[in-house]
Design an enzyme around this catalytic site. Structure first.
Site, PDB file in Angstrom:
ATOM      1  N   PRO A   1       0.825  -1.208   0.000  1.00 55.12           N
ATOM      2  CA  PRO A   1       0.000   0.000   0.000  1.00 55.12           C
ATOM      3  C   PRO A   1       0.861   1.260   0.000  1.00 55.12           C
ATOM      4  O   PRO A   1       1.844   1.354   0.735  1.00 55.12           O
ATOM      5  CB  PRO A   1      -0.794  -0.129   1.305  1.00 55.12           C
ATOM      6  CG  PRO A   1      -0.817  -1.587   1.598  1.00 55.12           C
ATOM      7  CD  PRO A   1       0.491  -2.125   1.100  1.00 55.12           C
ATOM      8  N   GLU A   2       0.495   2.205  -0.850  1.00 53.96           N
ATOM      9  CA  GLU A   2       1.213   3.477  -0.929  1.00 53.96           C
ATOM     10  C   GLU A   2       0.313   4.569  -0.336  1.00 53.96           C
ATOM     11  O   GLU A   2      -0.719   4.272   0.268  1.00 53.96           O
ATOM     12  CB  GLU A   2       1.605   3.755  -2.375  1.00 53.96           C
ATOM     13  CG  GLU A   2       2.473   2.632  -2.977  1.00 53.96           C
ATOM     14  CD  GLU A   2       2.850   2.846  -4.429  1.00 53.96           C
ATOM     15  OE1 GLU A   2       3.004   4.005  -4.849  1.00 53.96           O
ATOM     16  OE2 GLU A   2       2.993   1.843  -5.164  1.00 53.96           O
TER      17      GLU A   2
ATOM     18  N   LYS B   1       3.546   6.470   4.241  1.00 47.78           N
ATOM     19  CA  LYS B   1       2.873   5.174   4.321  1.00 47.78           C
ATOM     20  C   LYS B   1       2.653   4.720   5.764  1.00 47.78           C
ATOM     21  O   LYS B   1       2.206   3.596   5.983  1.00 47.78           O
ATOM     22  CB  LYS B   1       3.705   4.120   3.578  1.00 47.78           C
ATOM     23  CG  LYS B   1       4.024   4.464   2.134  1.00 47.78           C
ATOM     24  CD  LYS B   1       4.944   3.422   1.533  1.00 47.78           C
ATOM     25  CE  LYS B   1       5.457   3.828   0.171  1.00 47.78           C
ATOM     26  NZ  LYS B   1       6.388   2.827  -0.398  1.00 47.78           N
TER      27      LYS B   1
ATOM     28  N   ARG C   1      12.774  -5.195  -8.426  1.00 44.84           N
ATOM     29  CA  ARG C   1      11.359  -5.043  -8.715  1.00 44.84           C
ATOM     30  C   ARG C   1      11.214  -4.725 -10.198  1.00 44.84           C
ATOM     31  O   ARG C   1      12.074  -5.066 -10.982  1.00 44.84           O
ATOM     32  CB  ARG C   1      10.719  -3.973  -7.820  1.00 44.84           C
ATOM     33  CG  ARG C   1      11.308  -2.582  -7.975  1.00 44.84           C
ATOM     34  CD  ARG C   1      10.743  -1.615  -6.938  1.00 44.84           C
ATOM     35  NE  ARG C   1      11.451  -1.703  -5.682  1.00 44.84           N
ATOM     36  CZ  ARG C   1      11.085  -1.060  -4.580  1.00 44.84           C
ATOM     37  NH1 ARG C   1      10.005  -0.298  -4.597  1.00 44.84           N
ATOM     38  NH2 ARG C   1      11.786  -1.150  -3.482  1.00 44.84           N
TER      39      ARG C   1
END
Length: 300
Positions: free
Chosen positions: A2-3, A61, A280
Site C-alpha cells: 500500500p502506498e 505510508k 522489482r
C-alpha cells in the site's frame, strides 16, 4: 505494498469511526504483529489501557494512533498486505487476523496475509520543523520511529522546491529518488511509474543531470497522480488491499504504465515495456520515455 493513497484511505476510515472513542481492550493472535515493539504485547496493552483515540495520523505510508494522556503512540505499518477492518462482515478476509481491538462500540481487526506489517509503541518526539506531524493531527509531535520519514506531496507543509533541490543533490536515478522515503514520502512502485510516464522521464535518468524546473514538473505530476488515486480509493489488483469496510479501490482502471506490459501507450500507441529495477519492475513507454544518453544515466 500500500502506498500513500491506500494508507490515507484507511486512515480516513479509521478516523471517521473511531475518533474520541475509548479503547476497551485488545488481543493479539500472531507474534509477528508485535515483533518490533519494545516490550511486546504486554507493553502495548499497558499503553492502550484507559485511553481514548485522540487522533488517527498519517505521514507517507505510516499510520499512528494518538492516545489520550500518553506520550507514546501506537504506530501501524501495513507492510505488503496489511489491512485494518472495522466491524468485519461475514465473508470478509479475517482468516489472517493478527490483532483485534475493541474501541468504543467497534471491533477493529488487523489482518495480514504475508505478516510483513507490524504494530509498535513509539515515544512521541517534536517534529524537526515544529509543524504538525501529518494528516489527521495538529500536534507538532511524531513517533520517534517515523521521524526520519519526509513529508509527502499532499502534506500541508510539504515544500516542493526544497524537495527538488534535495533530489538533484543525490547521486542516483530519478526513480530511486522518488522511492526514497527520506526525500519524499508515500510513493511506491505504482505511482512512481505513473508520474514518470506523465512527465515523459526515463526511470534511470540521473538526478544530477535534471534541472530544478524538470524535477518540479515531475513532482507536480506526483502530486496529481496521488490525489487522483486517493479520490478513487487507491489501487487494488487483488484482495490484499481493501479499505476499512472491505472495499477495493478502483484507480487501477486509470493506470497508464504500471502493470500494462504489452498494452499500447495511451499517448503514442507503442507497447508498454517492463524492465528489471532494483529487485522489482519498472514500466515505461519506450517512445515517450526514451533512454537517456549514457552520461545522463545513473550508475546505480
Amino acid at each position: 505494498m500500500p502506498e500513500l493513497p491506500e494508507v490515507e484511505t484507511v486512515r480516513a476510515g479509521l478516523a471517521r469511526h473511531l475518533l474520541t472513542q475509548p479503547v476497551i481492550d485488545a488481543e493479539f493472535f500472531h507474534p509477528c504483529a508485535t515483533r518490533r515493539s519494545p516490550g511486546g504485547e504486554d507493553h502495548i496493552l499497558d499503553v492502550l489501557a484507559g485511553t481514548r483515540l485522540e487522533g488517527v495520523v498519517r505521514r507517507g505510508k505510516y499510520l499512528w494512533w494518538e492516545l489520550s494522556e500518553r506520550a507514546e503512540a501506537l504506530v501501524i505499518h501495513l507492510g505488503m498486505s496489511g489491512q485494518i477492518l472495522i466491524d468485519p462482515r461475514p465473508g470478509m478476509p479475517t482468516h489472517h487476523r493478527r490483532a483485534r481491538f475493541h474501541i468504543g462500540e467497534h471491533d477493529v481487526w488487523f489482518v495480514d496475509q504475508r505478516t510483513f506489517g507490524h504494530l509498535l509503541v513509539s515515544p512521541l518526539v517534536p517534529t524537526s520543523d515544529s509543524k504538525s506531524a501529518g494528516w489527521g493531527s495538529s500536534a507538532a509531535l511524531i513517533p520517534e520511529v517515523v521521524s526520519h520519514i519526509a513529508r509527502d506531496p499532499l502534506d500541508d507543509h510539504y515544500e516542493p522546491a526544497a524537495t527538488a533541490r534535495a533530489i538533484r543533490g543525490r547521486t542516483t536515478s530519478i526513480k530511486r529518488a522518488l522511492l526514497d522515503q527520506s526525500l519524499i514520502a508515500g510513493i511506491g512502485n505504482i505511482y512512481a511509474d505513473e508520474a514518470l510516464w506523465r512527465a515523459r522521464i526515463h526511470p534511470g535518468r540521473a538526478t544530477a543531470t535534471m534541472t530544478q524546473r524538470a524535477v518540479l514538473g515531475l513532482l507536480g505530476h506526483v502530486r496529481d497522480v496521488l490525489a487522483e488515486a486517493l479520490a478513487a480509493g487507491g489501487t487494488s489488483f487483488d484482495a490484499l488491499y481493501v479499505d476499512t469496510s472491505g472495499r477495493s479501490g478502483y484507480f487501477a482502471r486509470e493506470l497508464n504504465a504500471y502493470g500494462r506490459t504489452g498494452a499500447p501507450c495511451p499517448r503514442c500507441g507503442r507497447p508498454i515495456v517492463r524492465e528489471s529495477f532494483a529487485n522489482r519492475s519498472s514500466h515505461r513507454c519506450p517512445s515517450c520515455q526514451r533512454l537517456p544518453a549514457p552520461a545522463h544515466l545513473a550508475k546505480c
